[in-house]
Design an enzyme around this catalytic site. Structure first.
Site, PDB file in Angstrom:
ATOM      1  N   GLU A 204      52.627  44.265  55.622  1.00  0.00           N
ATOM      2  CA  GLU A 204      52.739  44.506  56.997  1.00  0.00           C
ATOM      3  C   GLU A 204      52.059  45.465  57.027  1.00  0.00           C
ATOM      4  O   GLU A 204      53.169  46.711  57.240  1.00  0.00           O
ATOM      5  CB  GLU A 204      54.391  44.563  57.504  1.00  0.00           C
ATOM      6  CG  GLU A 204      54.046  43.343  56.751  1.00  0.00           C
ATOM      7  CD  GLU A 204      56.026  42.725  58.272  1.00  0.00           C
ATOM      8  OE1 GLU A 204      56.376  43.709  58.148  1.00  0.00           O
ATOM      9  OE2 GLU A 204      56.191  41.981  58.090  1.00  0.00           O
TER      10      GLU A 204
ATOM     11  N   GLU B 111      57.091  35.472  54.934  1.00  0.00           N
ATOM     12  CA  GLU B 111      57.987  35.739  54.623  1.00  0.00           C
ATOM     13  C   GLU B 111      58.207  34.718  56.182  1.00  0.00           C
ATOM     14  O   GLU B 111      56.933  34.762  57.568  1.00  0.00           O
ATOM     15  CB  GLU B 111      58.174  36.997  55.662  1.00  0.00           C
ATOM     16  CG  GLU B 111      57.874  38.172  54.822  1.00  0.00           C
ATOM     17  CD  GLU B 111      59.049  38.884  55.359  1.00  0.00           C
ATOM     18  OE1 GLU B 111      59.083  39.747  56.027  1.00  0.00           O
ATOM     19  OE2 GLU B 111      58.219  40.649  53.964  1.00  0.00           O
TER      20      GLU B 111
HETATM   21  C1  BGP Z   1      59.274  42.076  57.758  1.00  0.00           C
HETATM   22  C2  BGP Z   1      59.789  43.501  56.545  1.00  0.00           C
HETATM   23  C3  BGP Z   1      60.635  42.828  55.076  1.00  0.00           C
HETATM   24  C4  BGP Z   1      61.810  42.570  56.090  1.00  0.00           C
HETATM   25  C5  BGP Z   1      62.136  41.791  57.017  1.00  0.00           C
HETATM   26  C6  BGP Z   1      63.073  41.243  58.345  1.00  0.00           C
HETATM   27  O1  BGP Z   1      59.285  43.356  58.687  1.00  0.00           O
HETATM   28  O2  BGP Z   1      58.483  42.862  55.962  1.00  0.00           O
HETATM   29  O3  BGP Z   1      60.752  43.816  54.257  1.00  0.00           O
HETATM   30  O4  BGP Z   1      62.898  43.774  56.753  1.00  0.00           O
HETATM   31  O5  BGP Z   1      60.560  41.934  57.522  1.00  0.00           O
HETATM   32  O6  BGP Z   1      63.140  42.178  59.272  1.00  0.00           O
HETATM   33  P1  BGP Z   1      64.858  43.141  59.224  1.00  0.00           P
HETATM   34  O7  BGP Z   1      65.458  43.401  58.049  1.00  0.00           O
HETATM   35  O8  BGP Z   1      64.471  44.659  60.612  1.00  0.00           O
HETATM   36  O9  BGP Z   1      65.203  42.056  60.315  1.00  0.00           O
END
Ligand code: BGP
Length: 473
Positions: A166, A374
């Site tokens: 990301e 993800e």
């Molecule tokens: C993505 C990241 C992850 C994770 C996920 C959930 O952007 O790559 O590391 O954190 O989002 O996001 P959040 O923790 O802000 O809900």
């Protein structure tokens, strides 16, 4: 008639070093920018940090045993750069390499395919102090060296690699909203640092070809397919501009080594265009990926944004619905709520069909295989008195997104795997420990922070059945 999931589909789950490992200063590890940033008051939700996280560093065996129990075919994790090079470069920390070696061997022993992410935001603080990390071209060489060290050590065991996680979301928060280190709000610096990250990504991929010729590599992109808020030409143009500047700006460079022309022209007029030196385009073209990693959480809907309009709104980090987080570029576009979609408690639109749309757009424009690196639902989970966690809402979320994956496969998308976020509950960068994503609950008993007991949620057993039946369930 739906096509079945491919026979060797990578049924996975995902995590990232800073969010799970803890052991932030053990066995020779140097501090990352997050170790420093989270100590600045007010930067994270209730000052939460990853010093202990879920203590995966010491409990990786227990965690891998749970993965095996769930029947996982693949596991995406990240390596912490300052665990390998405490100073960012120079002397390698053998103890750091050994930790990942033990983890990888444990995964392989259970037949779980490791998917190794080279960079999930934890740049060594030493490089931030020395030259501003991603703001200096010096990082290209240092990142390449770090990657080559991992290629040499693990190239024979690890087939799937993710380069940068990301880059779009991370640079956006680092240089526009100021919510990630170094906490800057400056569009010029944003586009420059982002360009340097592209070069580092391409260089690391070019080296990969040399050291791991049989492996596959690609970056993970935070992909929110754009929708127009209405069919008015103004909103349609806003949507086109958003698609160019929030998606093609990254995907075109990764896949083709080129910026989208209309967006570049616009940035030049604004004085925001990145500094592009001789040889940059050659390097970008030499480092294109084998597959695109896609992190999908939501689609985003855009409308016209007047010149005196919104730039960045307040993000919801509390889990109380109804923040005014609209972001955009004045004069071009801004995000707006989509009245057709429900949202999570953190105001993220729930849109399984958007995943199919995104996968199709990716296939039509770039023609590369895709790995969903993800996808998941952040919620307040409740540990019942009898020790169970009934997360039916998560099952419904994941099931509806998997249905759209299968639709996309039927549409012709070459989908390599699906790695929901996350395996265990983890630290959320901006939302602390209250926002949970895992198949496995981690009990954070306030009176004994080190206890961190693992408890499979209902979704754990559901996903086990999904994997066992290769998606039939
Ligand atoms: C993505 C990241 C992850 C994770 C996920 C959930 O952007 O790559 O590391 O954190 O989002 O996001 P959040 O923790 O802000 O809900």
């Amino acid at each position: 008639q739906l096509k079945p999931f491919p026979a060797h589909f990578l049924w996975g789950a995902a995590s990232a070093a800073y969010q799970i490992e803890g052991a932030w200063n053990e066995d020779g590890k140097g501090p990352s920018v997050w170790d420093v940033f989270t100590k600045i008051p007010g930067k994270t939700f209730k000052g939460s940090n990853g010093e202990v996280a879920v203590d995966h560093y010491h409990r990786y065996k227990e965690d891998v045993a749970l993965m095996a129990q769930m029947g996982l075919k693949a596991y995406r994790f990240s390596v912490s750069w300052p665990r390998i090079f405490p100073q960012g470069r120079g002397e390698v920390n053998e103890a750091g390499l050994q930790f990942y070696e033990r983890l990888i061997d444990e995964l392989l022993a259970f037949g779980i395919e490791p998917i190794l992410t080279l960079y999930h935001w934890d740049v060594p603080q030493a490089l931030m102090d020395e030259y501003g990390a991603w703001e200096s071209r010096k990082i290209i060489e240092d990142f390449d060296n770090y990657c080559i060290t991992l290629y040499k050590r693990f190239g024979g065991k690890v087939k799937y690699w993710v380069s940068l996680n990301e880059q779009n979301y991370n640079t956006n928060h680092a240089f526009i909203t100021g919510m990630h280190p170094p906490g800057v709000q400056d569009r010029r610096r944003f586009f420059d640092a982002n360009h340097i990250a592209f070069l580092a990504n391409a260089k690391a991929i070019a080296s990969f070809r040399q050291y791991v010729p049989d492996g596959q590599i690609g970056p993970s992109f935070a992909y929110s397919p754009a929708y127009p808020a209405s069919s008015s030409p103004k909103d349609m143009l806003a949507f086109e501009n958003a698609e160019e500047l929030t998606n093609h700006w990254w995907l075109d460079v990764y896949c083709w080594g080129q910026y989208p022309e209309s967006a570049l022209t616009y940035l030049k007029e604004k004085g925001w265009a990145p500094i592009i030196e001789d040889g940059d385009y050659e390097l970008l073209a030499a480092g294109t990926p084998d597959f695109m990693g896609m992190n999908y959480y939501q689609s985003l809907t855009y409308e016209f944004n007047p010149v005196d309009g919104v730039e960045t709104g307040e993000m919801n980090t509390t889990g109380q619905k109804g923040s005014n987080a609209d972001t955009g570029i004045p004069g071009l576009y801004k995000t707006t709520a989509n009245p057709n979609l429900e949202t999570t408690n953190w105001d993220w639109a729930i849109d399984p069909t958007g995943l199919r749309i995104g996968l199709r757009r990716m296939m039509s424009r770039y023609g590369l295989p895709v790995m969903i690196t993800e996808n998941g639902l952040g919620e307040f989970d409740k540990l019942e008195a009898d020790g169970t966690i009934h997360d039916g809402y998560r099952i419904a979320y994941l099931r509806s997104h998997l249905e759209q994956c299968q639709q996309a496969i039927t549409d012709g998308v070459d989908l390599l795997g699906y790695c929901p976020w996350s395996f265990t509950d983890v630290l959320s960068w901006l939302n602390g420990y209250q926002k949970r994503y895992g198949f496995v609950y981690v009990d954070r008993d306030e009176t004994d922070p080190k206890e961190l007991k693992r408890i499979p949620k209902d979704s754990f057993y559901w996903y086990r059945d999904v994997i066992q039946s290769n998606g039939e369930e």
